[in-house]
Write a protein that holds these residues in place. Structure first.
Motif, PDB file in Angstrom:
ATOM      1  N   TYR A 128       0.815  -1.216   0.000  1.00  0.00           N
ATOM      2  CA  TYR A 128       0.000   0.000   0.000  1.00  0.00           C
ATOM      3  C   TYR A 128       0.850   1.268   0.000  1.00  0.00           C
ATOM      4  O   TYR A 128       0.366   2.338  -0.353  1.00  0.00           O
ATOM      5  CB  TYR A 128      -0.989  -0.019   1.173  1.00  0.00           C
ATOM      6  CG  TYR A 128      -2.077  -1.023   0.918  1.00  0.00           C
ATOM      7  CD1 TYR A 128      -3.140  -0.708   0.081  1.00  0.00           C
ATOM      8  CD2 TYR A 128      -2.022  -2.300   1.462  1.00  0.00           C
ATOM      9  CE1 TYR A 128      -4.131  -1.645  -0.185  1.00  0.00           C
ATOM     10  CE2 TYR A 128      -2.998  -3.235   1.198  1.00  0.00           C
ATOM     11  CZ  TYR A 128      -4.053  -2.895   0.373  1.00  0.00           C
ATOM     12  OH  TYR A 128      -5.025  -3.815   0.091  1.00  0.00           O
ATOM     13  N   ILE A 129       2.114   1.155   0.370  1.00  0.00           N
ATOM     14  CA  ILE A 129       3.023   2.295   0.225  1.00  0.00           C
ATOM     15  C   ILE A 129       3.112   2.665  -1.247  1.00  0.00           C
ATOM     16  O   ILE A 129       3.019   3.836  -1.620  1.00  0.00           O
ATOM     17  CB  ILE A 129       4.427   1.972   0.790  1.00  0.00           C
ATOM     18  CG1 ILE A 129       4.348   1.749   2.299  1.00  0.00           C
ATOM     19  CG2 ILE A 129       5.427   3.075   0.444  1.00  0.00           C
ATOM     20  CD1 ILE A 129       5.623   1.203   2.919  1.00  0.00           C
ATOM     21  N   PHE A 130       3.252   1.650  -2.089  1.00  0.00           N
ATOM     22  CA  PHE A 130       3.385   1.885  -3.526  1.00  0.00           C
ATOM     23  C   PHE A 130       2.048   2.281  -4.156  1.00  0.00           C
ATOM     24  O   PHE A 130       1.992   3.146  -5.025  1.00  0.00           O
ATOM     25  CB  PHE A 130       3.973   0.650  -4.209  1.00  0.00           C
ATOM     26  CG  PHE A 130       5.316   0.285  -3.641  1.00  0.00           C
ATOM     27  CD1 PHE A 130       6.445   1.009  -3.969  1.00  0.00           C
ATOM     28  CD2 PHE A 130       5.437  -0.762  -2.738  1.00  0.00           C
ATOM     29  CE1 PHE A 130       7.671   0.707  -3.427  1.00  0.00           C
ATOM     30  CE2 PHE A 130       6.662  -1.088  -2.178  1.00  0.00           C
ATOM     31  CZ  PHE A 130       7.785  -0.352  -2.528  1.00  0.00           C
ATOM     32  N   ILE A 131       0.980   1.642  -3.691  1.00  0.00           N
ATOM     33  CA  ILE A 131      -0.349   1.974  -4.217  1.00  0.00           C
ATOM     34  C   ILE A 131      -0.668   3.429  -3.903  1.00  0.00           C
ATOM     35  O   ILE A 131      -1.114   4.180  -4.773  1.00  0.00           O
ATOM     36  CB  ILE A 131      -1.418   1.019  -3.630  1.00  0.00           C
ATOM     37  CG1 ILE A 131      -1.217  -0.386  -4.188  1.00  0.00           C
ATOM     38  CG2 ILE A 131      -2.828   1.531  -3.937  1.00  0.00           C
ATOM     39  CD1 ILE A 131      -2.038  -1.461  -3.492  1.00  0.00           C
ATOM     40  N   GLY A 132      -0.431   3.832  -2.664  1.00  0.00           N
ATOM     41  CA  GLY A 132      -0.701   5.223  -2.276  1.00  0.00           C
ATOM     42  C   GLY A 132       0.255   6.207  -2.907  1.00  0.00           C
ATOM     43  O   GLY A 132      -0.122   7.332  -3.238  1.00  0.00           O
ATOM     44  N   GLY A 142       2.478  10.401  -4.218  1.00  0.00           N
ATOM     45  CA  GLY A 142       3.681  10.803  -3.509  1.00  0.00           C
ATOM     46  C   GLY A 142       3.977   9.843  -2.366  1.00  0.00           C
ATOM     47  O   GLY A 142       3.107   9.102  -1.904  1.00  0.00           O
ATOM     48  N   LEU A 143       5.225   9.867  -1.938  1.00  0.00           N
ATOM     49  CA  LEU A 143       5.686   8.932  -0.924  1.00  0.00           C
ATOM     50  C   LEU A 143       4.939   9.095   0.406  1.00  0.00           C
ATOM     51  O   LEU A 143       4.576   8.108   1.046  1.00  0.00           O
ATOM     52  CB  LEU A 143       7.193   9.090  -0.711  1.00  0.00           C
ATOM     53  CG  LEU A 143       7.879   7.991   0.071  1.00  0.00           C
ATOM     54  CD1 LEU A 143       7.612   6.624  -0.547  1.00  0.00           C
ATOM     55  CD2 LEU A 143       9.365   8.234   0.139  1.00  0.00           C
ATOM     56  N   MET A 144       4.687  10.325   0.816  1.00  0.00           N
ATOM     57  CA  MET A 144       3.961  10.541   2.080  1.00  0.00           C
ATOM     58  C   MET A 144       2.554   9.964   2.001  1.00  0.00           C
ATOM     59  O   MET A 144       2.061   9.382   2.974  1.00  0.00           O
ATOM     60  CB  MET A 144       3.910  12.027   2.437  1.00  0.00           C
ATOM     61  CG  MET A 144       5.206  12.555   3.024  1.00  0.00           C
ATOM     62  SD  MET A 144       5.890  11.542   4.361  1.00  0.00           S
ATOM     63  CE  MET A 144       4.636  11.670   5.605  1.00  0.00           C
TER      64      MET A 144
END
Length: 193
Positions: A128-132, A142-144
């Protein structure tokens, strides 16, 4: 011992035998049947237990079992984000169990099992880091945003992680000794042949 016979021994050790294939098939079947049997109980599963036990007693063969298990799960339940999570979560558990292999203890296995259940949601939040981060719909990305998405997903699942961790802990507490005894007996038979 000559260099030639030493080399022959080491290459045979890495070779998969018919016995290995049969054991791998049985391990996959045990994991799948156990998973199916408890499918109606949310986040209570025997997969963690069996991956730890099979790693401890049958060693590197587990690294053939896990990909087959993951493929079967995808074929049965469909391929989605959860499937990607399985690609690293289950092998990570096997690597942790492999590190405990020389010091196989009731306490160590119980802690590993419980902690893995507690951290499973956290581990599964990583995609979900990548999905978001790449943004969906009205979100900028964006990364945040990726970390926010993963954190939100993880926090929402904490009650299920608690059930998962406690379930894993109880399963290991109850089944460790009887299965260890059976695995010792089975291992003697397997190694004898």
């Amino acid at each position: 011992m000559s260099e030639k016979s030493s080399m022959k021994k080491s290459t045979n050790k890495n070779k998969i035998t018919a016995k290995d294939i049969a054991l791998i098939g049985m391990m996959i079947a045990v994991i799948e049947v156990s998973k199916f049997a408890l499918a109606q109980v949310p986040n209570v599963e025997l997969t963690t237990f069996w991956i730890i036990m099979f790693t401890l007693y049958l060693g590197n063969r587990i690294f053939y079992v896990i990909p087959a298990f993951i493929l079967i799960e995808g074929a049965v339940y469909g391929f989605n984000v959860w499937w990607v999570m399985y690609l690293y979560a289950w092998p990570l558990l096997a690597v942790c169990a492999m590190m405990m292999r020389k010091k196989n203890t009731y306490f160590g296995c119980t802690i590993l099992s419980g902690v893995f259940g507690l951290l499973f949601g956290f581990l599964c939040s990583i995609p979900y880091i990548f999905i978001g981060a790449f943004g969906m719909g009205e979100y900028e990305g964006g990364l945040m945003n990726g970390f926010r998405t993963a954190f939100t997903w993880w926090v929402a699942g904490i009650p299920f992680d608690l059930i998962h961790g406690i379930g894993n802990l109880v399963i290991m507490l109850v089944l460790y000794y009887p299965v260890t005894k059976a695995m010792h007996m089975a291992n003697k038979i397997v190694e004898k042949e």
